[in-house]
Enzyme design. Structure first.
Site, PDB file in Angstrom:
ATOM      1  N   ASP A 184      -5.608  -0.972 -13.266  1.00  0.00           N
ATOM      2  CA  ASP A 184      -5.347  -0.628 -11.874  1.00  0.00           C
ATOM      3  C   ASP A 184      -6.646  -0.847 -11.068  1.00  0.00           C
ATOM      4  O   ASP A 184      -7.542  -0.002 -11.098  1.00  0.00           O
ATOM      5  CB  ASP A 184      -4.885   0.822 -11.778  1.00  0.00           C
ATOM      6  CG  ASP A 184      -4.220   1.156 -10.445  1.00  0.00           C
ATOM      7  OD1 ASP A 184      -4.212   0.297  -9.548  1.00  0.00           O
ATOM      8  OD2 ASP A 184      -3.718   2.292 -10.315  1.00  0.00           O
TER       9      ASP A 184
ATOM     10  N   HIS B 168      -5.732  10.223  -8.669  1.00  0.00           N
ATOM     11  CA  HIS B 168      -5.267   9.418  -9.801  1.00  0.00           C
ATOM     12  C   HIS B 168      -5.572  10.116 -11.120  1.00  0.00           C
ATOM     13  O   HIS B 168      -4.745  10.158 -12.029  1.00  0.00           O
ATOM     14  CB  HIS B 168      -5.937   8.037  -9.774  1.00  0.00           C
ATOM     15  CG  HIS B 168      -5.244   7.049  -8.899  1.00  0.00           C
ATOM     16  ND1 HIS B 168      -4.538   5.986  -9.384  1.00  0.00           N
ATOM     17  CD2 HIS B 168      -5.124   6.977  -7.545  1.00  0.00           C
ATOM     18  CE1 HIS B 168      -4.025   5.292  -8.380  1.00  0.00           C
ATOM     19  NE2 HIS B 168      -4.377   5.866  -7.250  1.00  0.00           N
ATOM     20  N   ARG B 169      -6.760  10.679 -11.240  1.00  0.00           N
ATOM     21  CA  ARG B 169      -7.155  11.337 -12.492  1.00  0.00           C
ATOM     22  C   ARG B 169      -6.296  12.563 -12.771  1.00  0.00           C
ATOM     23  O   ARG B 169      -5.930  12.841 -13.907  1.00  0.00           O
ATOM     24  CB  ARG B 169      -8.630  11.733 -12.422  1.00  0.00           C
ATOM     25  CG  ARG B 169      -9.573  10.552 -12.616  1.00  0.00           C
ATOM     26  CD  ARG B 169     -11.013  10.962 -12.466  1.00  0.00           C
ATOM     27  NE  ARG B 169     -11.911   9.857 -12.752  1.00  0.00           N
ATOM     28  CZ  ARG B 169     -13.177   9.820 -12.398  1.00  0.00           C
ATOM     29  NH1 ARG B 169     -13.700  10.833 -11.716  1.00  0.00           N
ATOM     30  NH2 ARG B 169     -13.935   8.781 -12.698  1.00  0.00           N
TER      31      ARG B 169
ATOM     32  N   ARG C 292      -3.226  13.013 -11.992  1.00  0.00           N
ATOM     33  CA  ARG C 292      -1.879  12.609 -12.405  1.00  0.00           C
ATOM     34  C   ARG C 292      -1.825  12.203 -13.866  1.00  0.00           C
ATOM     35  O   ARG C 292      -0.789  12.326 -14.510  1.00  0.00           O
ATOM     36  CB  ARG C 292      -1.409  11.406 -11.562  1.00  0.00           C
ATOM     37  CG  ARG C 292      -0.804  11.735 -10.241  1.00  0.00           C
ATOM     38  CD  ARG C 292       0.111  10.608  -9.781  1.00  0.00           C
ATOM     39  NE  ARG C 292      -0.435   9.286  -9.952  1.00  0.00           N
ATOM     40  CZ  ARG C 292      -0.966   8.556  -8.975  1.00  0.00           C
ATOM     41  NH1 ARG C 292      -1.067   9.051  -7.772  1.00  0.00           N
ATOM     42  NH2 ARG C 292      -1.415   7.340  -9.227  1.00  0.00           N
TER      43      ARG C 292
ATOM     44  N   ALA D 247      -9.989   1.226 -14.746  1.00  0.00           N
ATOM     45  CA  ALA D 247     -10.170   1.314 -13.294  1.00  0.00           C
ATOM     46  C   ALA D 247     -11.112   0.201 -12.853  1.00  0.00           C
ATOM     47  O   ALA D 247     -12.292   0.202 -13.207  1.00  0.00           O
ATOM     48  CB  ALA D 247     -10.731   2.678 -12.911  1.00  0.00           C
ATOM     49  N   THR D 248     -10.583  -0.753 -12.110  1.00  0.00           N
ATOM     50  CA  THR D 248     -11.401  -1.898 -11.694  1.00  0.00           C
ATOM     51  C   THR D 248     -12.124  -1.656 -10.375  1.00  0.00           C
ATOM     52  O   THR D 248     -12.884  -2.514  -9.931  1.00  0.00           O
ATOM     53  CB  THR D 248     -10.514  -3.146 -11.543  1.00  0.00           C
ATOM     54  OG1 THR D 248      -9.479  -2.862 -10.585  1.00  0.00           O
ATOM     55  CG2 THR D 248      -9.885  -3.534 -12.869  1.00  0.00           C
TER      56      THR D 248
ATOM     57  N   ALA E  51       0.838  -1.202   0.000  1.00  0.00           N
ATOM     58  CA  ALA E  51       0.000   0.000   0.000  1.00  0.00           C
ATOM     59  C   ALA E  51       0.875   1.255   0.000  1.00  0.00           C
ATOM     60  O   ALA E  51       1.868   1.343   0.727  1.00  0.00           O
ATOM     61  CB  ALA E  51      -0.919  -0.006   1.221  1.00  0.00           C
TER      62      ALA E  51
ATOM     63  N   SER F  43       1.313   2.573  -8.482  1.00  0.00           N
ATOM     64  CA  SER F  43       0.474   3.181  -9.523  1.00  0.00           C
ATOM     65  C   SER F  43       1.241   4.249 -10.287  1.00  0.00           C
ATOM     66  O   SER F  43       1.132   4.359 -11.509  1.00  0.00           O
ATOM     67  CB  SER F  43      -0.800   3.782  -8.904  1.00  0.00           C
ATOM     68  OG  SER F  43      -1.646   2.762  -8.420  1.00  0.00           O
TER      69      SER F  43
ATOM     70  N   GLU G   6     -14.240   2.254 -16.516  1.00  0.00           N
ATOM     71  CA  GLU G   6     -14.463   1.665 -15.192  1.00  0.00           C
ATOM     72  C   GLU G   6     -15.148   0.322 -15.384  1.00  0.00           C
ATOM     73  O   GLU G   6     -16.359   0.255 -15.591  1.00  0.00           O
ATOM     74  CB  GLU G   6     -15.293   2.603 -14.325  1.00  0.00           C
ATOM     75  CG  GLU G   6     -14.573   3.900 -13.992  1.00  0.00           C
ATOM     76  CD  GLU G   6     -15.376   4.817 -13.091  1.00  0.00           C
ATOM     77  OE1 GLU G   6     -16.582   4.536 -12.904  1.00  0.00           O
ATOM     78  OE2 GLU G   6     -14.816   5.797 -12.589  1.00  0.00           O
TER      79      GLU G   6
END
Length: 400
Positions: free
Chosen positions: A301, A271-272, A274, A253-254, A231, A236, A283
């Protein structure tokens, strides 16, 4: 065409004067880099930097035959002393073309930031694109363009620029991409080589001479990569970095959406932010159809959330359901995914978690998830050309 990199560093060089950072501390000896300057066939000097004449001499060259000196960007600090006999340095207006006595044709390329790029064509038709620090070509949407033989650019600072060149056809499979303007915000040594190779580029030491047309080994970009780690390890970010020079990427995106969960929404938002604006997002946990299709690179991811969804679907959390067909159903679903990874023709970077290195879960369902994720990770990794473990933001290549 003969290209000599008199320097490969950022305008302030590397190490930076009086900088105590770790990269500057390691940038000594052969890892030190003077400000980038490029000598083309001994006749054209792109960017005039301090010590250019000495740098040329160290590489076995002379500036005596230079007929044109062109600058790519405004130079801060004191004026650079022009060696005796060298023409006055200048910049060419965007779009203007020059024909040199040596037979080279030079065209000024407009940038999306202050500076000028130069397209150089030799008398034999070999083509070079040289770009300034922090710059990427503007107006490439009119393509498709013919691939350059060599691109010398700020790959670490502007990976999106390389992606743009690829999208326009200006960088092809045989184009040699050399990273320059290297600064202390990029790693050094083997880690720099690894990061650049993921984008099909490489760095060379100051003083290196390249001959366009000679055989050279283009860095091989792994087609399937698994990035694993704990973690907040940086896995990522590592996965995203591996695809930042690709013209198109589908981010899978899972995890889906979670209504009423502000902490999850914040994670998704980070995340978005970046990701490059050109990337698309899907998704979904239906990975098998995506892997079977042709299309742009996939960034998945992550596999641990895919497994959570798969276990939900087969009722794997319930001991009785697990014993009466749930285990077999899950193994069938994971086998389908692994087979799809084996057969896919797309570039794939997948992220997963390591959950077996800490405390043993207190519940049977938790231990079941841990065991199944370990099995999935091992099976998925077996089908990947490269497997990377990320620890404290540092990538360790386990296979590659």
């Amino acid at each position: 065409m003969e290209l000599t990199l008199l320097g490969t560093g950022a305008p302030l060089g590397l190490p930076r004067p009086d900088c105590p950072c770790a990269v500057c501390a390691r940038s000594r000896g052969t890892r030190a880099r003077a400000a980038t300057a490029l000598l083309v066939d001994g006749a054209l000097l792109l960017d005039l930097t301090p010590g250019a004449a000495l740098a040329a001499a160290r590489s076995g060259h002379s500036l005596v035959g230079v007929r044109q000196v062109l600058l790519t960007h405004p130079h801060a600090g004191p004026a650079v002393e022009v060696p005796a006999g060298l023409p006055t340095a200048g910049r060419v207006p965007d779009g203007r073309e020059l024909t040199l006595i040596s037979g080279h044709r030079v065209r000024a390329v407009s940038m999306d930031s202050p500076g000028t790029g130069y397209e150089v064509t030799s008398a034999d038709g070999e083509r070079l694109l040289y770009l300034p620090p922090g710059g990427a070509p503007a107006g490439l949407t009119d393509g498709p363009l013919d691939p350059y033989d060599v691109v010398v650019a700020d790959v670490t600072g502007r990976p999106d620029g390389l992606a743009r060149l690829r999208a326009a056809g200006a960088v092809g499979p045989a184009t040699e991409v050399i990273a320059v303007h290297l600064d202390h915000d990029a790693p050094t040594g083997a880690e720099l080589d690894r990061r650049l190779a993921a984008g099909g580029a490489r760095a060379v030491p100051d003083g290196t001479t390249l001959y366009v047309g000679d055989y050279h080994e283009v860095p091989e970009v792994p087609r399937r990569t698994l990035v694993t780690g704990g973690a907040r390890s940086g896995k990522s970010v590592e996965a995203e970095r591996r695809l930042e020079t690709f013209p198109e990427v589908l981010y899978v995106a899972t995890g889906g959406t979670r209504e009423g969960d502000p902490e999850w929404a914040e994670r998704v938002g980070l995340h978005r932010e970046r990701r490059p604006g050109s990337w698309r997002t899907a998704e979904t946990c239906e990975l098998v159809p995506l892997l079977a299709e042709d299309g742009p690179a996939l960034l998945v991811d992550c596999l641990s959330l895919w497994l959570t969804d798969a276990m939900d679907r087969v009722g794997a959390w319930d001991d009785e359901t697990w014993a009466n067909g749930g285990q077999a159903a899950l193994r069938e679903r994971t086998a389908e995914l692994v087979a799809a990874v084996r057969a896919t023709r797309r570039t794939v970077v997948a992220v997963t978690n390591e959950v077996g290195s800490g405390v043993v879960p207190a519940t049977a369902a938790g231990r079941r998830f841990r065991d199944e994720l370990g099995r999935l990770n091992a099976s998925f990794a077996e089908e990947c050309e490269e497997v990377v473990l990320v620890v404290a933001g540092q990538a360790l290549v386990l296979r590659g």
